[in-house]
Design a protein around this motif. Structure first.
Motif, PDB file in Angstrom:
ATOM      1  N   GLU A 252       0.832  -1.205   0.000  1.00 59.26           N
ATOM      2  CA  GLU A 252       0.000   0.000   0.000  1.00 59.26           C
ATOM      3  C   GLU A 252       0.867   1.255   0.000  1.00 59.26           C
ATOM      4  OE1 GLU A 252      -0.438  -2.595   1.963  1.00 59.26           O
ATOM      5  OE2 GLU A 252      -2.290  -3.402   1.069  1.00 59.26           O
ATOM      6  N   GLU A 253       1.962   1.226   0.750  1.00 58.38           N
ATOM      7  CA  GLU A 253       2.856   2.385   0.800  1.00 58.38           C
ATOM      8  C   GLU A 253       3.558   2.597  -0.544  1.00 58.38           C
ATOM      9  OE1 GLU A 253       4.106   2.370   5.555  1.00 58.38           O
ATOM     10  OE2 GLU A 253       5.115   1.004   4.157  1.00 58.38           O
ATOM     11  N   ARG A 254       3.985   1.502  -1.167  1.00 60.59           N
ATOM     12  CA  ARG A 254       4.626   1.616  -2.489  1.00 60.59           C
ATOM     13  C   ARG A 254       3.630   2.137  -3.531  1.00 60.59           C
ATOM     14  NH1 ARG A 254       9.583  -0.970  -3.180  1.00 60.59           N
ATOM     15  NH2 ARG A 254      10.272  -2.233  -1.409  1.00 60.59           N
ATOM     16  N   ASP A 255       2.393   1.602  -3.497  1.00 60.32           N
ATOM     17  CA  ASP A 255       1.374   2.030  -4.460  1.00 60.32           C
ATOM     18  C   ASP A 255       1.073   3.519  -4.310  1.00 60.32           C
ATOM     19  OD1 ASP A 255       1.228  -0.489  -5.482  1.00 60.32           O
ATOM     20  OD2 ASP A 255      -0.605  -1.065  -4.404  1.00 60.32           O
ATOM     21  N   ARG A 256       1.027   3.973  -3.063  1.00 56.37           N
ATOM     22  CA  ARG A 256       0.752   5.393  -2.831  1.00 56.37           C
ATOM     23  C   ARG A 256       1.854   6.255  -3.443  1.00 56.37           C
ATOM     24  NH1 ARG A 256       2.723   8.621   0.869  1.00 56.37           N
ATOM     25  NH2 ARG A 256       3.523   6.903   2.158  1.00 56.37           N
ATOM     26  N   LEU A 257       3.096   5.878  -3.254  1.00 56.04           N
ATOM     27  CA  LEU A 257       4.201   6.635  -3.834  1.00 56.04           C
ATOM     28  C   LEU A 257       4.173   6.591  -5.363  1.00 56.04           C
ATOM     29  CD1 LEU A 257       7.167   5.655  -1.470  1.00 56.04           C
ATOM     30  CD2 LEU A 257       6.066   7.885  -1.658  1.00 56.04           C
ATOM     31  N   SER A 258       3.863   5.417  -5.916  1.00 55.90           N
ATOM     32  CA  SER A 258       3.818   5.285  -7.381  1.00 55.90           C
ATOM     33  C   SER A 258       2.724   6.153  -7.974  1.00 55.90           C
ATOM     34  CB  SER A 258       3.600   3.814  -7.764  1.00 55.90           C
ATOM     35  OG  SER A 258       4.724   3.044  -7.398  1.00 55.90           O
ATOM     36  N   ARG A 259       1.550   6.149  -7.335  1.00 58.53           N
ATOM     37  CA  ARG A 259       0.460   6.980  -7.852  1.00 58.53           C
ATOM     38  C   ARG A 259       0.831   8.451  -7.818  1.00 58.53           C
ATOM     39  NH1 ARG A 259      -2.820   3.357  -4.961  1.00 58.53           N
ATOM     40  NH2 ARG A 259      -2.884   4.780  -3.190  1.00 58.53           N
ATOM     41  N   ARG A 260       1.548   8.838  -6.785  1.00 58.88           N
ATOM     42  CA  ARG A 260       1.891  10.258  -6.643  1.00 58.88           C
ATOM     43  C   ARG A 260       2.976  10.691  -7.625  1.00 58.88           C
ATOM     44  NH1 ARG A 260       2.105  14.806  -3.603  1.00 58.88           N
ATOM     45  NH2 ARG A 260       4.113  15.629  -2.940  1.00 58.88           N
ATOM     46  N   TRP A 261       3.981   9.850  -7.860  1.00 57.89           N
ATOM     47  CA  TRP A 261       5.151  10.308  -8.614  1.00 57.89           C
ATOM     48  C   TRP A 261       5.352   9.659  -9.978  1.00 57.89           C
ATOM     49  CZ3 TRP A 261       7.145  14.636  -7.090  1.00 57.89           C
ATOM     50  CH2 TRP A 261       7.057  14.994  -5.750  1.00 57.89           C
ATOM     51  N   LEU A 262       4.882   8.426 -10.144  1.00 55.97           N
ATOM     52  CA  LEU A 262       5.237   7.704 -11.374  1.00 55.97           C
ATOM     53  C   LEU A 262       4.079   7.519 -12.327  1.00 55.97           C
ATOM     54  CD1 LEU A 262       7.590   4.958  -9.888  1.00 55.97           C
ATOM     55  CD2 LEU A 262       8.141   7.265 -10.660  1.00 55.97           C
TER      56      LEU A 262
END
Length: 987
Positions: A252-262
């Motif tokens: 969930e933490e990785r997905d949140r970062l990916s949605r925000r930046w990638l």
């Protein structure tokens, strides 16, 4: 009491023990030695780059990016403090880590050389590598194409080590960072650069390098861009701590970062999760047979044995998500495909409409695209509705759903059945059919590709069944489980995935099936969408960078992007009705032939027939003047000057009312206005900053400049038919829903710098400066201009007498220059263009024909027996005849036509946007008007005409020769007639 206390103590101990277990379960499993080490090292020095977005960069005084937030998350978990170090280059950061002046490098690739002084964690994110070239480069596709070419990369990047060892034929240009590498490509110092695709896309957008493109990924595993955290080699214990912290990061933490930046930078196809029954079905049927048409572009067609198109790409993406393989079946016609599906010799049909007859043997998925149905006819005989086709013959491919609909519900329409869509269009061209029914995108593509310039989309097929515009996948009736799999696969397609495919094949996102998103709609608005899920719109055909109707009927520009955003928010499909001018688009909207006009300026006149949304695009109004003119400090300073405003801006009456001492005139377009400013016929042109800047760059008005900004903005809104309040309400909501980031993306995409690779660099820098001025620092410029004007006024006050005298001399000089300009382009006797000028105008029109494929015809005409008039009545009488003759030509031609005296009694007329048939009618009108006129002394005069329609490869000389030969033939056949390019048509 003692027992109670003991019991309470026992229970409390149990609770604390339980909480201790929960706490330990959430903690990173560090050893006591690692915990002690962290207590002694509470602050860690971490590298922060200046410009390596979206992973690691510095903006507005603070570190940003995916890697920075990932490190912040690890620091939070470990309860340590991060000190980011910003400023050094990549090579300097490596040197600092080697000398223990830095503790951690955030986003680093593992190589043999670096492993000598860096301890690496496992990868925490993948940043696939790609190659970037200029958009005019057609030769570089992968690393092999770079042999013997210059590749720009940042010094010290891991690519350098690999390329120097394994690709000695590539010439490296080592620079400070990735931005400098991209600039080197943009300015022609290098042929290409390479790097992480997400980084390249981020920097290209941020720095407006719109002449660059990413041509593809690099499959070579040596260039795998797996980002790790690098730790100084004397801290192995910290490397162990960081590895454990990375492993503790949840999905969930990785997905949140990916949605925000990638999101948008790294596109990864998500595999569809299948249940056991679905997995067993695909295991039993690993290869599925799918229909591929031969000629139904841009959705489904076959080129050189390869299936292509929007629907093909959607199916390939679905196959990738689900894991089955596709066997495309090409060759049969549409009717044969239907029969094969019914006989179960075919498993799926790709782009099919749901009808009652087909439901007997086909299972339909949910829609994946919307493709509105339209009527195509000859331009000379337009049919705007299905009812207007009663009694007419309509061409349709056999087996297409139109056959079922027309047979059952519209028997008044005669059917002409053909094999495919292109045959439908041919049937109209050769007279076998009056019109054809088909899909908007398909017909627009085929008309453009096959140069069927006599055909046009003349109306929309509205039979009260909006679902007929939806394209679905059809599955054979005995496989319900495959229908379920395909339904789920379509549902799993992301908006970006389908939009990218639509952009590739249609140039826009108008054909993506839109489920709606974000807006809170009323029950009345929802009912409107259920009844009418698609609408028509009209656009300004040549108004870049705002909008245009591009090749193949594509709607392009800033307005197109905004319209896509609004339609996506509302959840409505849109079909463009192409027109030939902005005025015609406005008339279509006012007559309700289209539901909305994509961009319009609200005026009292237009508001009587149309509703207007809140403005979604505000552009500063500026004035363009000659390079050597003083900057304009407000319009009041332009007393007695002549200023132009483009038609359609709605500014003429307002400026005339607010500034009565300024002479304001309307010009046909921004480009025409700039041209007459350059020629000195008017002082300046007022217009919106984006189209004015675009026209200055496009037409290379290098001696013009933006000379000042007006106090108000030009506000564009969507104009909506005034009988649809729900439509107005929804578009108003969608306008408010557009975010600042989306506004920024639209501006970065269209109001950007185009670098001329082959031009001199002085010119390039001028264009770069002009574009940056337009986008970012107009306010700063105005401040500077104000200071400059104050300084100039001070100097003027000290030298008032000399200045006044100089102004008088300048006015005389300008007057003489104007007279000279007029004399150099005008025939003294008739006031028409002289031969030199009409030749230049012909060259310009031929260039427009080659550029925009618009028709062009010319007329050469000659006064019959003019020598006899001179001999019998004298030369003064002959001059009077020529003046009267020129007056008749002016009074009976259009404003857009250009008339010139070719020589003696011979004249030339240029007819833009006019084919031979229309030119013939105009020539007949002129011939009749001349013959009917009574000339003094001479009484009746006649004229002979030669006509020629320009082909795209005609030179001016070739076109004139054709018209001259036709004129000669007209005289040989007895004069007073019109001959079309050597034919025997005559009056």
């Amino acid at each position: 009491m003692l027992r109670q206390t003991s019991l309470l103590t026992y229970i409390t101990s149990l609770i604390l023990l339980a909480l201790s277990f929960v706490s330990q379960a959430n903690e990173i499993p560090l050893t006591q030695e690692e915990k002690t080490w962290l207590l002694n090292h509470q602050k860690i020095r971490v590298h922060n780059e200046v410009s390596w977005g979206p992973f690691n960069y510095h903006e507005f005084g603070r570190p940003k990016g995916y890697s920075v937030e990932f490190m912040n998350l690890l620091a939070e978990k470990l309860s340590i403090e991060i000190e980011y170090v910003t400023g050094p280059t990549w090579g300097e950061f490596l040197n600092m880590l080697d000398h223990k002046e830095l503790d951690v490098m955030l986003n680093i690739i593992k190589t043999d050389d670096r492993s000598k002084y860096i301890l690496f964690t496992d990868p925490y994110v993948n940043n696939p590598s790609g190659i970037v070239v200029r958009d005019d480069n057609r030769t570089v596709r992968d690393l092999r194409d770079l042999n013997g070419r210059v590749l720009a990369i940042p010094k010290g990047f891991f690519y350098q080590e690999i390329i120097e060892k394994h690709f000695p034929g590539i010439q490296l240009l080592l620079l400070k960072d990735q931005v400098d590498s991209l600039k080197a490509v943009a300015f022609g110092r290098a042929d290409a650069t390479m790097g992480g695709i997400a980084v390249q896309n981020h920097l290209i957008r941020k720095h407006l390098m719109s002449n660059l493109k990413v041509v593809g990924g690099i499959d070579d595993p040596r260039f795998a861009n797996l980002l790790r955290i690098g730790v100084r080699d004397d801290w192995p214990i910290f490397r162990s701590i960081m590895q454990k912290a990375i492993e503790s990061v949840t999905k969930e933490e990785r997905d949140r970062l990916s949605r925000r930046w990638l999101e948008g930078g790294l596109q990864r196809t998500q595999t569809l999760h299948l249940d056991k029954e679905e997995q067993e079905f695909l295991a039993a049927h690993p290869v599925l047979r799918v229909h591929n048409e031969m000629a139904w572009p841009p959705f489904n067609y076959n080129e050189q044995g390869k299936p292509k198109g929007f629907s093909i790409d959607v199916m390939n993406l679905i196959a990738k998500k689900t894991g089955f393989r596709i066997q495309y079946v090409s060759g049969p016609n549409w009717n044969d495909f239907l029969a094969m599906t019914q006989e179960r010799e075919l498993d799926m049909m790709l782009n099919i409409v749901n009808t009652a007859e087909r439901r007997k043997y086909i299972r339909f998925t949910r829609p994946y695209a919307v493709n509105p149905n339209v009527i195509v006819s000859k331009k000379s005989a337009k049919y705007e509705s299905i009812e207007s086709l009663f009694g007419k013959t309509v061409a349709i491919p056999k087996g297409f759903f139109y056959e079922e609909i027309l047979t059952n519900e519209y028997p008044q329409i005669k059917q002409h059945l053909v094999t495919d869509a292109i045959e439908s269009l041919k049937a109209i061209s050769i007279g076998k059919a009056d019109a054809a029914l088909g899909e908007a995108a398909v017909f627009n593509h085929l008309i453009a590709k096959n140069l069927m310039n006599d055909l046009t989309v003349s109306g929309e097929v509205d039979v009260g069944k909006p679902d007929l515009a939806n394209l679905r996948i059809g599955v054979r009736s005995d496989w319900p489980i495959l229908q379920r799999i395909m339904d789920r696969a379509i549902e799993s397609l992301t908006r970006d995935e389908v939009a990218a495919i639509s952009q590739r094949w249609m140039g826009n996102e108008n054909y993506v099936a839109r489920p709606g998103s974000g807006l809170s709609l009323t029950s009345a608005e929802k009912a409107y969408l259920e009844k009418q899920p698609g609408i028509t719109f009209c656009a300004n055909p040549d108004w870049m960078p705002l909008e245009q109707i591009g090749p193949g009927g594509r709607h392009e520009g800033m307005v197109a992007d905004y319209l896509n955003l609004m339609a996506d928010r509302i959840g409505i499909g849109m079909t463009m009705l192409p027109t030939e001018s902005s005025q015609l688009s406005l008339e279509y909207a006012q007559d309700r032939r289209c539901d909305i006009m994509s961009a319009a300026f609200e005026t009292p006149e237009a508001k009587r027939q149309l509703n207007f949304t809140k403005p979604y695009l505000r552009l500063p109004l500026v004035i363009a003047i000659q390079e050597d003119s003083l900057f304009v400090d407000g319009l009041k300073s332009l007393k007695d000057k002549t200023i132009g405003v483009p038609k359609g801006y709605g500014l003429l009456k307002k400026l005339q009312q607010d500034y009565p001492k300024i002479n304001v005139i309307e010009v046909d377009s921004v480009a025409d206005g700039l041209r007459i400013v350059e020629e000195g016929r008017i002082f300046g042109l007022i217009g919106a900053i984006a189209p004015v800047g675009h026209a200055i760059r496009k037409h290379r008005f290098l001696n013009l400049k933006i000379g000042g900004r007006l106090d108000e903005d030009w506000k564009l809104a969507v104009a909506i038919r005034n009988d649809s309040p729900e439509l107005l309400s929804m578009f108003n909501k969608a306008t408010e829903y557009i975010t600042e980031e989306e506004h920024s993306k639209v501006f970065q995409r269209w109001v950007s710098v185009k670098f001329e690779h082959d031009a001199n660099y002085e010119l390039i820098w001028k264009l770069v400066f002009a574009a940056l001025f337009i986008i970012t620092i107009i306010t700063l410029w105005n401040w500077k201009l104000s200071r400059l004007n104050k300084q100039l006024k001070s100097e003027i006050s000290l030298r008032e007498a000399a200045e006044q005298q100089l102004n008088q001399l300048n006015e005389k000089l300008n007057s003489k220059n104007t007279e000279l300009s007029i004399l150099s382009t005008t025939d003294a006797l008739t006031g028409l263009n002289n031969r030199l000028h009409i030749e230049l105008l012909l060259e310009e029109e031929l260039y427009r024909l080659q550029r925009f494929k618009h028709p062009l015809s010319i007329l050469l005409l000659d006064v019959d027996l003019f020598k006899k008039i001179n001999d019998q009545y004298g030369h003064l009488c002959g001059d009077a005849v020529l003046k009267k003759f020129a007056q008749i030509l002016r009074e009976n031609t259009r404003k857009t036509d250009k008339i010139g005296r070719w020589g003696g009694e011979e004249f030339m007329i240029l007819l833009p946007e006019t084919n031979a048939q229309m030119a013939y009618r105009l020539a007949e009108k002129l011939r009749t008007a001349i013959a009917a006129e009574m000339f003094e002394e001479v009484d009746q005069v006649t004229a002979s005409f030669g006509l020629a329609e320009a082909a795209i490869d005609h030179s001016p000389r070739e076109l004139i020769q054709i018209a001259d030969a036709a004129l000669y033939q007209a005289k040989e056949l007895g004069r007073n007639r019109v001959i079309n390019g050597g034919s025997v048509e005559s009056a």
